[in-house]
Design an enzyme around this catalytic site. Structure first.
Site: not given
Ligand code: SAH
Length: 372
Positions: A127, A138, A134, A141
């Site tokens: 990964c 969100c 970023c 995250c």
């Molecule tokens: N920016 C990209 C990659 C991010 S990380 C994206 O948003 O897809 C990959 C995944 O992990 C994304 O689906 C993201 O929403 C998720 N993710 C982020 N924070 C999280 C959390 N606290 N618990 C579970 N999944 C999470």
């Protein structure tokens, strides 16, 4: 720290990292070598050492005359990633590395090994991060909370994978010698907001040695919040990467709050571009959905999601929310999770619940925040 909902669409301009052979095509590497008044084929030799033998120590490049090794290594393989910390979880099968970049920016990558079972062969997934921080903000995250520091270069992205490949090749990771199988752009950053560098990295990773690392593009997953114009562009590249779209809600009202970019690109536009991607590439797409207790895990939302996805070339990954420090949210109850799965399946939608590797080392989904 960004305000809630605030988006950072443009990465701050920073000094550029040193150019590495991972940034360059083979032809460009030959030009670099010729500029040193050395024959171009030396670039091929160094490239073969780097990607084919995974040999990062110039002293072991025995096909290159000793007197040339230092200048070739300086010109083609400057250090891009300095490992400041390595943490293990799941009995060593999950390894998280914290990297310091040339300008002090910090990023993380995670190596996950899945031993063979009766039903499946052993797998290894890396990964990786595409940005330091970023800008997509969100709220659930960890990476999103600190904002965007800068884009990574192609070399900085590729070298995260090469580092993992080296560890596996040397048998230094638990589980013995191995190779990189899958790559997911699910570390720090929004890959499609750093489009050119990410495409460059995908090409380098999926080109045969000595030009690249020789992995299959099909085993590379690019995960996005849903930058619609970039998803459309990705469909035209002719590279069969797997697209994962982080949906997290089937309705705009909720998604506006969970994935703030939804205020620009709505659920129906995101899904239209997703189906177009599946159609053009004939690749199954993934929908990522973090299950958050009493926020997005209701039975009605499962049905709504099921209706949106029904009949499509799609697979849903449900991710039990990984609570980040200070977050008011937590993972769904087991029974709500099970009901969510059941309802999606009732619509004929393929679904799996993602495992929670690396939680105890903050190495799981959404926890990569490079706290140091
Ligand atoms: N920016 C990209 C990659 C991010 S990380 C994206 O948003 O897809 C990959 C995944 O992990 C994304 O689906 C993201 O929403 C998720 N993710 C982020 N924070 C999280 C959390 N606290 N618990 C579970 N999944 C999470």
């Amino acid at each position: 720290m960004p305000e809630p909902g605030e988006l950072q669409m443009v990465a701050p301009r920073r000094r550029k990292p040193p150019v590495h052979l991972s940034d360059l095509t083979l032809a460009q590497r030959r030009d670099v070598v010729k500029a040193l008044d050395l024959p171009g084929f030396r670039a091929d030799q160094v490239s073969k050492q780097w990607f084919g033998r995974l040999a990062d120590d110039p002293a072991t490049w025995t096909d290159v005359p000793e007197a040339m090794r230092a200048s070739l290594s300086e010109a083609l393989t400057p250090a891009l990633l300095d490992e400041v910390r390595r943490m293990q979880a799941d009995n060593g099968l999950t390894v998280k590395s914290l990297w310091r970049l040339f300008d002090g920016a910090l990023v993380e990558s995670v190596l996950m090994r899945y031993p063979a079972t009766e039903r499946s062969r052993a797998r290894t997934t890396v990964c990786i991060s595409s940005q330091a921080g970023c800008g997509m903000n969100c709220p659930f995250c960890a990476t999103g909370q600190a904002g965007l520091t800068r884009n990574l270069s192609t070399g900085e992205i590729v070298e995260q994978v090469v580092a993992a490949a080296r560890l596996l090749d040397r048998g230094e990771a638990e589980g013995g010698k191995g190779r990189v199988g899958n790559i997911v752009f699910m570390g720090m950053g929004e890959p499609l907001a750093n489009y050119d560098a990410v495409i460059g990295a995908v090409r380098r990773l999926s080109t045969e040695s000595p030009e690249g690392l020789g992995l299959s593009a099909r085993n590379i997953t690019v995960s996005t919040v849903g930058l619609v114009p970039r998803i459309q562009q990705l469909a035209t590249e002719g590279i069969p990467v797997t697209l994962a779209v982080s949906l997290h809600a089937p309705d705009d009202e909720l998604r506006d709050t969970l994935v703030p970019i939804n205020t620009r690109f709505k659920v129906d536009e995101v899904l239209d571009s997703t189906w177009n991607y599946a159609h053009v590439t004939r690749r199954r797409v993934s929908i990522e959905y973090a299950l958050i207790r009493d926020v997005n895990d209701q039975a009605e939302r499962a049905d709504l999601l099921g209706k949106l996805l029904k009949g499509r070339l799609v697979h849903v990954n449900l991710i039990p929310l990984n609570p980040t420090p200070g977050s008011k949210w937590t993972a769904s109850r087991r029974k709500d999770e099970a009901e969510f799965v059941r309802r999606l399946q009732a619509h004929g939608v393929a679904v799996t619940v993602r495992d929670t590797r690396g939680r105890d080392i903050d190495g799981a989904c959404g926890q990569l925040a490079a706290a140091e």
